[in-house]
Write an enzyme that holds these catalytic residues in place. Sequence first.
Site, PDB file in Angstrom:
ATOM      1  N   THR A 166      -5.121   9.059   2.026  1.00 36.37           N
ATOM      2  CA  THR A 166      -6.411   8.986   2.735  1.00 36.37           C
ATOM      3  C   THR A 166      -7.378   8.025   2.058  1.00 36.37           C
ATOM      4  OG1 THR A 166      -7.196  10.905   1.493  1.00 36.37           O
ATOM      5  CG2 THR A 166      -6.243  11.326   3.650  1.00 36.37           C
ATOM      6  N   CYS A 167      -7.206   7.817   0.744  1.00 41.11           N
ATOM      7  CA  CYS A 167      -8.129   6.907   0.060  1.00 41.11           C
ATOM      8  C   CYS A 167      -7.978   5.478   0.578  1.00 41.11           C
ATOM      9  CB  CYS A 167      -7.905   6.961  -1.440  1.00 41.11           C
ATOM     10  SG  CYS A 167      -6.217   6.676  -1.958  1.00 41.11           S
TER      11      CYS A 167
END
Length: 1068
Positions: free
Chosen positions: A1035-1036
């Site tokens: 997700t980063c």
Amino acid sequence: MFSVPQSSKSEFLDKARQAREERKGHKEKEKAATQIQALVRRFLCRCRLQKQTRKEVDDYFQLSEAGTTKRNALSIFKIARKLLFIYRLEDKMRFEKLCRAILASMEVENEPKVWYVSLALSKDLTIPWLKQIKDVLWICCQLLKNLKPDILQDNKLVTLYLTMLVTFTDTSTWRIVRGKGEALRPALTRICENIMGHLNQKGFYSTLQILLTNGLARSKPSLSKGTLTAIFSLSLRPVIAAHFSENLLRSFLLHIMSVPAVVSHLSVLTPECMALIQTHDLLRKFILFLSREEQCLDICVCLEGSHSLCLLGNLIQLGYLNEKVLEEEANHFVKDLTDMLSYCQRYVSQKKSNLTHWHPVLGWFSQTVDYGLNESMPLVTKQLQHLWGVSVIRTLFSDVLSKKLESQESTPPPPQPSTSQNNLPVKNLFKRAFQKSASVRNILKPVGGKRVDSAEVQKVCSICVLYQTTLSTLTQIRLQILTGLTHLDDLLPKLWAFICELGPQGGLKLFMECLNNDTEESKQLLAMLMLFCDCSRHLITILDDIEVYEEQTSFKIEELITISSFLNTFVYKMIWDGILENAKGEKLELFHSVHGWLMVLYERDCRRRFTPDDHWLRKDLKPSLLFQELEKGKKRAQLLLQYIPHVIPHKNRVLLFRNIVTKEKESLGLVETSSASPHVTHITIRRSRMLEDGYDQLRRLPVNSIKGVIRVKFVNDLGVDEAGIDQDGVFKEFLEEIIKKVFNPALNLFKTTSGNERLYPSPTSYIHENHLQLFEFVGKMLGKAVYEGIVVDVPFASFFLSQVLGHHHSTFYSSIDELPSLDSEFYKNLTSIKRYDGDVGDLGLTLSYDEDVMGQLVCHELIPGGKTMPVTNENKISYIHLMAHFRMHTQIKEQTAAFIRGFRNIINPEWLHMFSTPEVQRLISGDNAEIDLDDLKKHTVYYGGFHSSHRVIIWLWDILSSDFNAEERAMFLKFVTSCSRPPLLGFAYLKPPFSIRCVEVSDDQDTGDTLGSVLRGFFTIRKKEPGGRLPTSSTCFNLLKLPNYSKKSILRDKLRYAISMNTGFELS
């Protein structure tokens, strides 16, 4: 030989001069001694004479009281002449006895020679008697000035001297004119008139004014019924005798009608005097006298501000008590009051200085402190309240209120769809709503057709000018006035109907023309619009959602839509046509009035929608043109953004916001350029103590460092660096994780609302030792997310966001309107108290709130001493607002202030003024619209051999569009980006960009793309069947890691399972 020496000659001359001067001085001394002796002899003679005269007077009264001598008119006259000749202040007691003797002589039956007034018929004594009675009565007036009616002894003297004045200014009590003496009445009446004329010249009305003020200008009057009747009768006699001449009407208005609340006291204590006012039609005479502008101004200038207000109050109460006169003289009455209020307004503005005092009605201005006047001001305010009371409003607005709004056949109201904010199981609600709709009327829209120069329109305009002037003058009771004007449910809709009929087409065009004209007619029409806006805004502010949406009190929803469209266009044109830039005085006030009403409707619509889509947008405004003008610093563009940003599409405002942030970054040197690199802050974070490490390392950083580039390096518990690309994606992951932790209700920094589970500060967050510093840190982190355009899935309660935006400081803000966003059930309970038909006191409530705090019952007082104050029908509205304010503000005041402080360190509050509360939520958490798959496809980046035509990618998009529903698509987006909502400006603005990468092994074995892995992915060559592995995500980096599945069905099942379990890194 015989010459005299020069020195001897000069000595001789000096001696001669000295002798001459000595003789002259001696003569002067003799003369002065003679004069002094004469003065002393005269003084001693005068003292002897005064002493002798006083003894004669005392002997006379002593003998009379003993009954040894019989009094007659001539003896009284003679002794009065002696007393008046030597009268000083020390003779007050003797004068009192004289007055009693004179009055006693007038009471004797059938003895004309005893009656003091009989001397007026004597040829020799008429003129001396007339002079004597004038002197006696004037001494009475002078003594009355210094008497205090609240002191018993003084009160007796007041009665005595007033009786003297009453007796000798009218023949009605004189026994001499009874029976055969009736023929004498005309002559004796002329004598009374002569006496009154003399007293008037000397200052008779000033005496009565002082006496009335001393007795009435207090919370409790000290004048008895008889005394007040006597004073008022005396004040009226000269006016009647002069046949209501303008000169005496002026004196009466200046000195009697300006006494604070005199009419109020008369109506309570002496109804006979009120009947006298009606008999002589005084109100009409006052109205017509004041209708001449120069006479009205003269009265106001003489009275100054506070006493003009007292005269105003008395006139208003007389109008309230004389409805017939008020109706017949409405035009003049309205003009008089408007002129007087305008004078008061000018007077206050001229008197403003550093040395000001507070006035309970007019506000702050330089004035002499009159404590008596301040003490009586509640009564004056009560008199003024009649102006906006139902009776006077019905009389003045009779032309408007008599208008029948066309009605159509009644139908039961359709059931309203329930909303998260407002389900309505309030007792008797549907019954009340049905009763309200018993006469359903047509929706009011601009139609035109009424000439603006007609008498009817002019009358209504002048009444609106009166009330608008009242609002701008009586500043300290403005809310009372607005509440009174909105009390009648049908006044505002009928006034709107009246406005709709004005001009050829009705509505907007007419008022826009008025803005460009400076004629008196235009000003009056604009005053009507201004009054309508001020009253309507006040009404909608105090109505709750049930009254606005279900019962539709005063306005129908469709009418609110029409009105809001009219207001939106009016404000837009005032700004865009350049009228506002140069507006001053009345035009500026008009703008703020219309804009205030518009924003109340807009904010109500933001909380609970009642307008159609795109209702607030201006189709004729090109955003590109606006942005160009903003770049050039054009005033109209800046004003538009300041006052009505909602006319610009939301997407364009978000773009503008992002441009503002970018410009600030450039100005702070936070953007990479060819010549310089921004300063980078490095922090090291342990995953197991992410919040603690982040808090410790970031909270002390300067604001500009937090706004700049922050690089995060994760280490494990042993201090070993984690593998990872040191780019913005790692910071995004850190920020998302921090926000996820601090907003977790289990931490007790934030709580969730009941029902829709939205976040707000926890009232018990103080269990954390440094909870306020934590809130400030959280505010900074959320501000950083918004600053960088990182969307985070944090749903806030709208009442909390309103406070972050500063809306709660607005004069139009109502705590009760925001309460459903905290606790809809609590809101229903409070509004049921508002609608409770019985005695609220029976419910046993107090002005306090009992709360269970961690197992202990804590009583919070809403006001000091509140737990002992019962809730009654009179204070129940205050209780509701106090309770709502306590729950949403007082309880979390410190936490909210700390959060706002941190948030505003990063985000300038002025940047957010262009967004409503729901729009700020979208700015934080992304768009709540459905995911646009085409836009996502267009801005997706592929790695590891994947490309847009790869069969796995084709399957993926097909599964998302055909097999997944909207909720699953949102789960998919959250799985990859950590947020279920798309970016506000579309996926082109998602940073880092949405990416899909082909993976062959699990995350822990993944060493990145190699030439072999990319080629195998591209040509769909598999080392082994990946059917057992699930899709994963980073997700980063907004990265989906997708195995190269052999079948579409496997991809669908694995993807559905992964997103439903929200596996992320865990299941690879």
